[in-house]
Scaffold this active site. Structure first.
Site, PDB file in Angstrom:
ATOM      1  N   GLU A 115       0.847  -1.192   0.000  1.00 36.26           N
ATOM      2  CA  GLU A 115       0.000   0.000   0.000  1.00 36.26           C
ATOM      3  C   GLU A 115       0.877   1.235   0.000  1.00 36.26           C
ATOM      4  OE1 GLU A 115      -3.720  -0.059   2.378  1.00 36.26           O
ATOM      5  OE2 GLU A 115      -3.010  -1.998   3.043  1.00 36.26           O
ATOM      6  N   HIS A 266      -8.681   9.666   2.940  1.00 35.76           N
ATOM      7  CA  HIS A 266      -8.273   8.582   2.034  1.00 35.76           C
ATOM      8  C   HIS A 266      -8.440   9.087   0.612  1.00 35.76           C
ATOM      9  CE1 HIS A 266      -7.909   4.753   0.039  1.00 35.76           C
ATOM     10  NE2 HIS A 266      -7.594   4.187   1.189  1.00 35.76           N
ATOM     11  N   ARG A 312      -0.430   8.901   1.540  1.00 43.55           N
ATOM     12  CA  ARG A 312      -1.814   9.357   1.359  1.00 43.55           C
ATOM     13  C   ARG A 312      -2.007  10.859   1.370  1.00 43.55           C
ATOM     14  NH1 ARG A 312      -5.134   5.093   4.894  1.00 43.55           N
ATOM     15  NH2 ARG A 312      -4.573   3.427   3.473  1.00 43.55           N
ATOM     16  N   HIS A 373     -11.075   9.704   6.609  1.00 42.54           N
ATOM     17  CA  HIS A 373     -10.860   8.264   6.758  1.00 42.54           C
ATOM     18  C   HIS A 373     -10.360   7.881   8.141  1.00 42.54           C
ATOM     19  CE1 HIS A 373      -9.924   4.209   5.486  1.00 42.54           C
ATOM     20  NE2 HIS A 373      -8.632   4.365   5.720  1.00 42.54           N
ATOM     21  N   ARG A 408      -0.749   8.793   8.991  1.00 41.53           N
ATOM     22  CA  ARG A 408      -0.600   7.352   9.246  1.00 41.53           C
ATOM     23  C   ARG A 408      -0.183   6.595   7.990  1.00 41.53           C
ATOM     24  NH1 ARG A 408      -4.430   2.991   8.622  1.00 41.53           N
ATOM     25  NH2 ARG A 408      -5.664   4.588   7.612  1.00 41.53           N
TER      26      ARG A 408
END
Ligand code: SIN
Length: 560
Positions: A115, A266, A312, A373, A408
């Protein structure tokens, strides 16, 4: 059976953190787990991507630490990051032992996906519904356990603390105002009044959403694991229950909250006029998905060396910029260059959700926009999950542990929930075993003259107003003026809520509204306070990173 409103351990929330803690704590005593709605629904259950842990021989803890620190814009606590990530593989083995089936490849080895921001394949997953697999397995274990009582439709309102009890006693028996009593005498203890000490949690007042009654649940130690607050924003990948209850309750009780300005958007949630916002997992980009403009132009390669798989904050900000620059509704995620059968089977959950909308994820461009998110900030905890209130521990998204910093790293959160649940269970066990302090008598909930609200629409409208203004003024790109405007509006709304809160009979909606407004204000205040841009907090009025002055947490605590 044990007395239903009293146990050794009280757990608020039934996601990965709450359920894992309950299973560990049940080795030492009785546990009551309260969930606000149905037990199967939690942020955990909605997690798609997976759980990050160093699993492959080629991968290293050092690499995972570096990726976490870089994604977090160097605000995370490096020592703590290292210790949590070291505990990652054992935490995953524990989940497997509790019945979670992560996907395996043809050779029987666990399949690892990738990811955003990860330099290696290290995300264990169960198809694209990892959270649901974890939730199911842990819930099964909890339901089988004879020392754990699981109660649904139980809406925590506020913590019961020693100070609160003292104020009540002062008001009722001494006829003086609670604050005055606290100033004069300190807090009520088992042997009378005690000098000021850190407050102590005795449990929580809880609304039974099915009957409307309020009960005092008491425990030797309480774990807060109520998850995040995505519903503070108009568009979110979170389930409806993510209303920041634990953050608001903890703040009201005097705990410390940190880094509330770091709200993760997100980058890829479904944009479709006929459907609710729905997460389109980053794992699609991990397997090669490319973000494109409506004319097919890929736009991430010039922005970051990792292209569509950049961290992100960078991807979400770039999508936001492209949408604004070109006046678009959304951008598109393209999987059409990959093997269609692989895409449909690897992402079976997303495929099943999107195909009724006429979107074949293997061949059609998927319309996506960013949505709120994950809260990287929350209740500040020590390395063992202890909060600033004795007897109150916290784990999962509700916390700020120091792992995420300003942003994060994908799939680090399930891991954090599992690791902190274990640590908190050990610390809470020691607290209960050695605490031994007598507890003052807890007064029953006083409903006063509350009546049924005659205009329920007020609650819905106020909630909508908060979520809209948070989306418009406190989103991906912020300015001082927008933040100040949002703070003025939210302050007004909070005053209105406090005017009608105690007059109306409590309902889940009303409890949530009060919490959503509280969390909104905390996010805005933290965002206004940070005079730099870092990670998820981007303010056009102070666009530079300022390590010299701002490489520290933003801390908020209710003044007494
Ligand atoms: C995703 O599947 O993209 C979400 C994973 C995460 O938020 O960690």
């Amino acid at each position: 059976m044990f007395e239903p409103t009293s146990a050794d351990y009280l757990v608020l929330g039934a996601g990965i953190a709450g359920l894992s803690f309950a299973l560990d704590a049940a080795e030492r005593g009785t546990v009551t787990v309260l969930c606000k709605g149905d037990a199967g629904v939690s942020n955990t259950a909605w997690a798609q991507g997976g759980i990050a842990a160093v699993w492959d021989d080629e991968d290293t803890i050092a690499a995972h630490v570096t990726d976490t620190l870089v994604a977090g814009a160097h605000l995370a606590d490096e020592q703590l990051v290292r210790s949590i990530l070291r505990e990652g593989p054992p935490a995953v083995r524990e989940l497997i032992g509790r019945g979670v089936g992560f996907d395996r490849d043809d050779g029987g080895e666990h399949d690892l996906t990738r990811e955003g921001g990860h330099s290696a394949r290290r995300v264990l997953h169960a198809g694209d519904m990892t959270g649901a697999a974890i939730q199911r397995a842990l819930l099964d274990r909890v339901r089988e356990h004879d020392r754990i009582q699981l109660i649904e439709q139980a809406v925590a309102i506020d913590f019961i603390t020693e100070r609160k009890v003292a104020r009540h006693v002062a008001k009722r028996s001494l006829g003086i105002k609670g604050h005055e009593a606290m100033r004069r005498y300190g807090v009520a203890g088992p042997e009378g009044w005690m000098p000021h000490t850190p407050d102590r949690c005795l449990g929580a007042y809880v609304l039974d959403a099915t009957t409307g009654g309020v009960k005092a649940y008491q425990a030797g130690a309480t774990l807060l694991a109520t998850g995040g607050a995505g519903k503070v924003y108009l568009y979110t990948s979170n389930p409806d229950l993510a209303t920041g209850d634990g953050m608001a309750m903890a703040y009201r009780a005097g705990a410390v909250l940190a880094n509330m300005e770091f709200v993760q958007f997100h980058p890829t949630c479904l944009f479709h006029r006929g459907a609710k916002t729905f997460l389109v997992s980053e794992a699609l980009r991990g397997e090669g998905g490319i973000l494109r403009l409506p004319d097919g132009t890929p736009f991430m390669d010039t922005v970051h060396p990792m292209g569509s798989l950049a961290p992100r904050d960078i991807v979400a900000r770039e999508i936001d910029a492209q949408i604004k620059r070109h006046g678009l509704d959304c951008v598109f995620l393209d999987m059409s260059h990959l093997d269609a059968d692989f895409v449909r089977s690897r992402f079976a959950g997303i495929h099943a959700r999107l195909s009724p909308l006429g979107i074949d994820i293997a061949t059609d461009p998927i319309p996506v926009v960013p949505a709120a998110h994950y809260f990287c900030g929350g209740v500040q905890v020590a390395a063992d999950g202890a909060t600033a209130i004795r007897g109150l521990f916290a784990a999962g998204e509700v916390t700020c542990t120091g792992l995420h910093g300003a942003n994060r790293l994908a799939s680090n959160s399930l891991l954090e929930g599992a690791v902190f649940a274990r640590r908190a269970a050990i610390a809470a066990g020691q607290y209960v075993a050695t605490g031994g302090e007598a507890r003052p008598a807890v007064p029953d909930w006083d409903a006063g003259d509350a009546r049924d609200p005659d205009e329920l629409v007020v609650i819905a409208h106020t909630w909508d107003e908060i979520r809209r203004l948070m989306w418009n003024y406190v989103g991906i790109v912020r300015t001082d003026r927008r933040l100040q405007r949002a703070l003025d509006r939210v302050a007004l709304i909070r005053r209105e809520i406090s005017e009608f809160y105690w007059d109306f009979t409590l309902s889940r909606d009303l409890v949530e509204l009060r919490n959503v407004a509280m969390v909104a204000e905390l996010v805005i205040r933290a965002a206004l306070g940070r005079r730099e841009s870092r990670g998820l907090h981007y303010n056009l009025d102070c666009p530079e990173l300022d390590d010299e002055h701002w490489r520290h947490d933003t801390v908020l605590r209710r003044p007494w």
